[in-house]
Write a protein that holds these residues in place. Sequence first.
Motif, PDB file in Angstrom:
ATOM      1  N   MET A  64     -51.715   8.278-113.448  1.00  0.00           N
ATOM      2  CA  MET A  64     -52.336   7.637-112.291  1.00  0.00           C
ATOM      3  C   MET A  64     -51.498   7.850-111.038  1.00  0.00           C
ATOM      4  O   MET A  64     -51.991   8.256-109.994  1.00  0.00           O
ATOM      5  N   THR A  65     -50.193   7.623-111.123  1.00  0.00           N
ATOM      6  CA  THR A  65     -49.341   7.795-109.949  1.00  0.00           C
ATOM      7  C   THR A  65     -49.395   9.218-109.446  1.00  0.00           C
ATOM      8  O   THR A  65     -49.476   9.474-108.242  1.00  0.00           O
ATOM      9  N   ARG A  66     -49.375  10.192-110.353  1.00  0.00           N
ATOM     10  CA  ARG A  66     -49.443  11.585-109.941  1.00  0.00           C
ATOM     11  C   ARG A  66     -50.759  11.867-109.234  1.00  0.00           C
ATOM     12  O   ARG A  66     -50.801  12.558-108.209  1.00  0.00           O
ATOM     13  N   CYS A 126     -65.254  -2.515-106.988  1.00  0.00           N
ATOM     14  CA  CYS A 126     -64.131  -3.350-107.438  1.00  0.00           C
ATOM     15  C   CYS A 126     -63.290  -3.904-106.293  1.00  0.00           C
ATOM     16  O   CYS A 126     -62.252  -4.529-106.542  1.00  0.00           O
ATOM     17  N   ARG A 127     -63.716  -3.715-105.043  1.00  0.00           N
ATOM     18  CA  ARG A 127     -62.919  -4.204-103.916  1.00  0.00           C
ATOM     19  C   ARG A 127     -62.732  -5.712-103.974  1.00  0.00           C
ATOM     20  O   ARG A 127     -61.664  -6.236-103.638  1.00  0.00           O
ATOM     21  N   ASP A 128     -63.778  -6.421-104.374  1.00  0.00           N
ATOM     22  CA  ASP A 128     -63.710  -7.883-104.367  1.00  0.00           C
ATOM     23  C   ASP A 128     -62.652  -8.420-105.329  1.00  0.00           C
ATOM     24  O   ASP A 128     -62.142  -9.524-105.145  1.00  0.00           O
ATOM     25  N   ARG A 129     -62.301  -7.643-106.339  1.00  0.00           N
ATOM     26  CA  ARG A 129     -61.299  -8.090-107.306  1.00  0.00           C
ATOM     27  C   ARG A 129     -59.889  -8.067-106.699  1.00  0.00           C
ATOM     28  O   ARG A 129     -58.968  -8.681-107.252  1.00  0.00           O
ATOM     29  N   PHE A 130     -59.734  -7.345-105.605  1.00  0.00           N
ATOM     30  CA  PHE A 130     -58.431  -7.216-104.943  1.00  0.00           C
ATOM     31  C   PHE A 130     -58.622  -7.376-103.431  1.00  0.00           C
ATOM     32  O   PHE A 130     -58.019  -6.666-102.637  1.00  0.00           O
ATOM     33  N   VAL A 159     -53.459   1.998-106.894  1.00  0.00           N
ATOM     34  CA  VAL A 159     -53.452   1.984-108.354  1.00  0.00           C
ATOM     35  C   VAL A 159     -54.304   0.852-108.933  1.00  0.00           C
ATOM     36  O   VAL A 159     -55.106   1.082-109.844  1.00  0.00           O
ATOM     37  N   PRO A 160     -54.196  -0.413-108.459  1.00  0.00           N
ATOM     38  CA  PRO A 160     -54.989  -1.474-109.096  1.00  0.00           C
ATOM     39  C   PRO A 160     -56.496  -1.228-109.045  1.00  0.00           C
ATOM     40  O   PRO A 160     -57.191  -1.407-110.055  1.00  0.00           O
ATOM     41  N   VAL A 161     -57.014  -0.845-107.898  1.00  0.00           N
ATOM     42  CA  VAL A 161     -58.455  -0.623-107.790  1.00  0.00           C
ATOM     43  C   VAL A 161     -58.877   0.590-108.615  1.00  0.00           C
ATOM     44  O   VAL A 161     -59.911   0.571-109.300  1.00  0.00           O
ATOM     45  N   GLN A 162     -58.077   1.642-108.587  1.00  0.00           N
ATOM     46  CA  GLN A 162     -58.430   2.834-109.349  1.00  0.00           C
ATOM     47  C   GLN A 162     -58.418   2.570-110.857  1.00  0.00           C
ATOM     48  O   GLN A 162     -59.266   3.081-111.592  1.00  0.00           O
TER      49      GLN A 162
END
Length: 381
Positions: A1-3, A277-281, A294-297
């Motif tokens: 994910m980071t890459r 998923c924006r509303d989750r963060f 990273v969290p949203v992805q």
Amino acid sequence: MTRLLSSDDQPIWHDAPDPAYPMLSDAIAVDVCVIGLGGSGFACIHELLDLGVSVAGIDAGAVGGGAAGRNGGFLLAGLAAFYHDAVAAIGRERAAAIYRLTIAEIGQMATAMPEVVRRVGSLRIAASPEEAIDCNAQLQAMRADDLPVEPYCGPEGEGLLLPTDGAFQPLHRCRLLAERAQQGGALLFTHTPALAIEGTTVQCPHGRILARHVIIAVDGGLERLAPELCGMVRSARLQMLATGPDPACSIPRPVYTRWGYDYWQQLPDGRIALGGCRDRFAAEEWDAPPKPSVPVQLALERLLRERIGSQAPVERRWAAQVAYRRDSILPIARQIRPHVWAIGAYNGTGNVIGAVCGRAVAHAAVRGDCSLLRLFDPSNA
């Protein structure tokens, strides 16, 4: 994910190099300067050309480089608010008029660019019993006003089919609109940010545009270009990902679910584009730069695997900024200073309503015809 997040974050729509347009490097004079070379900006530019005035268009990045070329590729009629909520907020007559205008706009887009637009309808799918009840309320409100809608039950779930909606390649459309606008006589400049608007003179890093009217046609970051709108408008980051072709999935039309917070479509070549998923963060996504996080992805990838059921590899991840209006469900479409107009804050769904606003403000600025703009005035009860 980071890459993946550290690599190129071009959207799925970016399938060819950006076309070459010059940077402004001199002082020029035109009737109208349009700031923002996205869908709403080009709708405005084309309408201005039809009205017979000279036009210059500028953008801080490339043509369609903002949300106009980085969104989910949905063509949805109406406002961002579901129809019955729009009726409750602004009245039945005005909600119906806006909905019909946007249906017509989708039709015009499909006729003008059949190679870009797919008129396949869209689905609103309930993700809970409460949302199923809300879908029925929307169904009844739309039927009462004789607007196209059908109850739906299929592989995606239960909800509504909106048959006049569609899908499109948003970046390709922006580029075609730019090409046609230039052929029609518009002067287009990319990588030319507006540093200041002094009266009706737009100051840029290496030149300036002297105009009779200025139209700000941006969505994300609108409050930065138009400080008068600070407090009324706030920008947020929306994120997406896209897979490689997945022959195991069949998604014939765009899907909105979970109150519109999650959305996806499958392109003709089998790739899946998924956002939400924006509303989750939410706290982290307000005023955030247009880069994937990273969290949203991770949340999007879980949605892809668990809800859609696709195991195709994720090939692209990207983000964009869009503006939300705090005081109304209506977008911004108004004069903010003498001869300076602003359109934007489409609340996440600007592909169609933005084009309507672009046409409306062109007529208001050049002809003084504000009849369409009144539809978007919250004080016009």
